[in-house]
Design an enzyme around this catalytic site. Structure first.
Site, PDB file in Angstrom:
ATOM      1  N   ARG A   2      40.769  74.266  57.900  1.00 29.02           N
ATOM      2  CA  ARG A   2      40.336  74.059  56.531  1.00 29.02           C
ATOM      3  C   ARG A   2      40.750  75.214  55.640  1.00 29.02           C
ATOM      4  O   ARG A   2      40.258  76.322  55.791  1.00 29.02           O
ATOM      5  CB  ARG A   2      38.830  73.874  56.472  1.00 29.02           C
ATOM      6  CG  ARG A   2      38.389  72.552  57.048  1.00 29.02           C
ATOM      7  CD  ARG A   2      36.985  72.283  56.644  1.00 29.02           C
ATOM      8  NE  ARG A   2      36.092  73.268  57.250  1.00 29.02           N
ATOM      9  CZ  ARG A   2      35.610  73.175  58.461  1.00 29.02           C
ATOM     10  NH1 ARG A   2      35.927  72.165  59.222  1.00 29.02           N
ATOM     11  NH2 ARG A   2      34.793  74.096  58.950  1.00 29.02           N
ATOM     12  N   THR A 136      38.599  66.069  64.306  1.00 29.09           N
ATOM     13  CA  THR A 136      37.513  65.321  64.933  1.00 29.09           C
ATOM     14  C   THR A 136      36.245  65.290  64.091  1.00 29.09           C
ATOM     15  O   THR A 136      35.559  64.255  64.021  1.00 29.09           O
ATOM     16  CB  THR A 136      37.209  65.905  66.324  1.00 29.09           C
ATOM     17  OG1 THR A 136      38.414  65.898  67.094  1.00 29.09           O
ATOM     18  CG2 THR A 136      36.153  65.093  67.048  1.00 29.09           C
ATOM     19  N   ASP A 137      35.914  66.403  63.428  1.00 31.59           N
ATOM     20  CA  ASP A 137      34.656  66.419  62.675  1.00 31.59           C
ATOM     21  C   ASP A 137      34.637  65.345  61.591  1.00 31.59           C
ATOM     22  O   ASP A 137      33.626  64.658  61.398  1.00 31.59           O
ATOM     23  CB  ASP A 137      34.356  67.811  62.107  1.00 31.59           C
ATOM     24  CG  ASP A 137      35.511  68.450  61.352  1.00 31.59           C
ATOM     25  OD1 ASP A 137      36.628  67.898  61.364  1.00 31.59           O
ATOM     26  OD2 ASP A 137      35.295  69.524  60.761  1.00 31.59           O
ATOM     27  N   GLY A 138      35.752  65.178  60.889  1.00 34.98           N
ATOM     28  CA  GLY A 138      35.817  64.144  59.870  1.00 34.98           C
ATOM     29  C   GLY A 138      35.697  62.750  60.454  1.00 34.98           C
ATOM     30  O   GLY A 138      34.962  61.896  59.937  1.00 34.98           O
ATOM     31  N   ARG A 278      27.252  74.880  60.171  1.00 34.21           N
ATOM     32  CA  ARG A 278      26.734  73.505  60.179  1.00 34.21           C
ATOM     33  C   ARG A 278      25.857  73.194  61.381  1.00 34.21           C
ATOM     34  O   ARG A 278      25.196  72.139  61.413  1.00 34.21           O
ATOM     35  CB  ARG A 278      27.910  72.518  60.158  1.00 34.21           C
ATOM     36  CG  ARG A 278      28.789  72.635  58.937  1.00 34.21           C
ATOM     37  CD  ARG A 278      30.000  71.735  59.022  1.00 34.21           C
ATOM     38  NE  ARG A 278      30.952  72.170  60.043  1.00 34.21           N
ATOM     39  CZ  ARG A 278      32.131  71.601  60.257  1.00 34.21           C
ATOM     40  NH1 ARG A 278      32.512  70.564  59.519  1.00 34.21           N
ATOM     41  NH2 ARG A 278      32.947  72.060  61.179  1.00 34.21           N
TER      42      ARG A 278
END
Length: 376
Positions: A2, A136-138, A278
């Site tokens: 990111r 993967t998180d998205g 998070r």
């Protein structure tokens, strides 16, 4: 993966203020007030960060340079839209527009993972080179949002159910380590080193249990169990119970090995940085979904650490040393949500005072996490 993390550091000093619990002229009940606040902030966020017309996306560039969007942000946006709808907001059309954008930016028609980044080029949002890979998180948030959409609106007009099942199947095939059964960082992780890289905030056991029930695929039960083992091991590594942004996980026994700074993404790879911030939210999400004791224990340990701090600041060492003196909502909002979930009143009140009254306009990550945790 990111680029917004650099901007998050630069924009790390968040506005500090008290929470506004009711915005109507009539004195609301506590439940109404919380709903009003969450939906009001969602609308503020939507006005600032949601771009596009028939296909809507979440802008991650903080108003600087070319417009960019991330699969991470699309997951948050779809999740926020359906959660806002559950609180009475009229967001069905917005969700469908975000769904269309996701569909338009899949890895391929046969692989429904989302390309991790798009940039506006000649008026169009496109991906080039490694941007065409997945994150993967998205994908996990998009899949869960589709399940919630199916439950909220049904799948007669738009087949959210089929889309969710196809995406979950692709995540299993392309983004789950076949030895550890833990999430990898994306479909690009194929060699033995890359598949061992674990983003600790991807251990969302509640999602995996939901996927197992929704698809009737027992593999997800295994992924959930293995993720809980990883959570327990990560929690036990330090007195603080804090998780690093990344760690290496190998073998059927899930052997954990620390990573060095800048070995994966940034200087906080081995700290509580702009990924592991998070974790309190993810653990609290899981606890709300499944009420399991392992998650509660790990989360309680972290909240005990945070409650000893006068204020929540940005980035910590795993030993608990504050790396910076400034506050950042991306760190505060997950802790606030977790404290609220586990009814830790002192910490909830403390973190509430740190939260901005209105959504920050040039900090995509902080503003988006404040909105999505507020709606959760």
């Amino acid at each position: 993966m990111r680029k917004r993390k650099i901007l998050a550091h630069l924009l790390g000093i968040a506005f500090v203020g008290g929470l506004v619990w009711g915005l109507t002229s009539v004195q609301p009940t506590p439940a109404q007030a919380k709903t009003s606040q969450a939906v009001t902030q969602y609308k503020q966020w939507q006005k600032t960060y949601v771009g596009g017309k028939t296909q809507k996306y979440v802008k991650s560039n903080n108003g600087q340079g070319a417009t960019t969007a991330l699969s991470e942000g699309q997951g948050y946006g779809m999740l926020a839209a359906v959660l806002a709808a559950k609180k009475g907001a009229n967001t069905h059309a917005t969700f469908n527009q975000m769904y269309k954008y996701y569909r338009a930016h899949r890895v391929s028609s046969k692989v429904p993972l989302m390309q991790w980044q798009q940039t506006k080029r000649s008026g169009k949002m496109t991906s080039t080179g490694s941007q065409k890979n997945s994150a993967t998180d998205g994908d996990l948030d998009i899949a869960y949002a589709l399940i919630l959409a199916d439950k909220k609106w049904g799948s007669k007009k738009t087949n959210y159910r089929a889309a969710a099942k196809k995406l979950i199947k692709a995540i299993k095939q392309k983004e789950i380590n076949k030895t550890t059964y833990l999430p990898t960082m994306g479909n690009w992780a194929t060699n033995s080193y890359d598949v061992s890289k674990l983003r600790s905030s991807d251990l969302i056991t509640g999602y995996f249990k939901t996927f197992a029930k929704y698809t009737k695929d027992s593999t997800w039960t295994t992924v959930a169990k293995r993720s809980q083992i990883a959570v327990k091991k990560l929690s036990a590594r330090h007195k603080t119970g804090l998780f690093p942004d990344f760690i290496l996980a190998t073998g059927k026994s899930i052997k954990l090995k620390a990573v060095k700074p800048y070995s994966i993404e940034s200087g906080t790879d081995n700290q509580v940085g702009y990924n592991a911030n998070r974790v309190p939210w993810r653990l609290a999400q899981t606890y709300k979904i499944s009420k399991d004791s392992a998650t509660k224990k790990a989360l309680t340990k972290q909240l005990t650490f945070f409650n000893k701090k006068k204020k929540i600041t940005a980035v910590y060492t795993l030993g608990g040393k504050a790396v910076n003196s400034y506050v950042n909502t991306a760190f505060t909002a997950p802790v606030y949500f977790a404290a609220k979930t586990l009814k830790k009143t002192s910490l909830k009140n403390k973190t509430a005072k740190q939260m901005p009254k209105t959504i920050e306009k040039h900090n995509y990550y902080s503003a988006t996490l404040q909105v999505v945790t507020g709606l959760s």
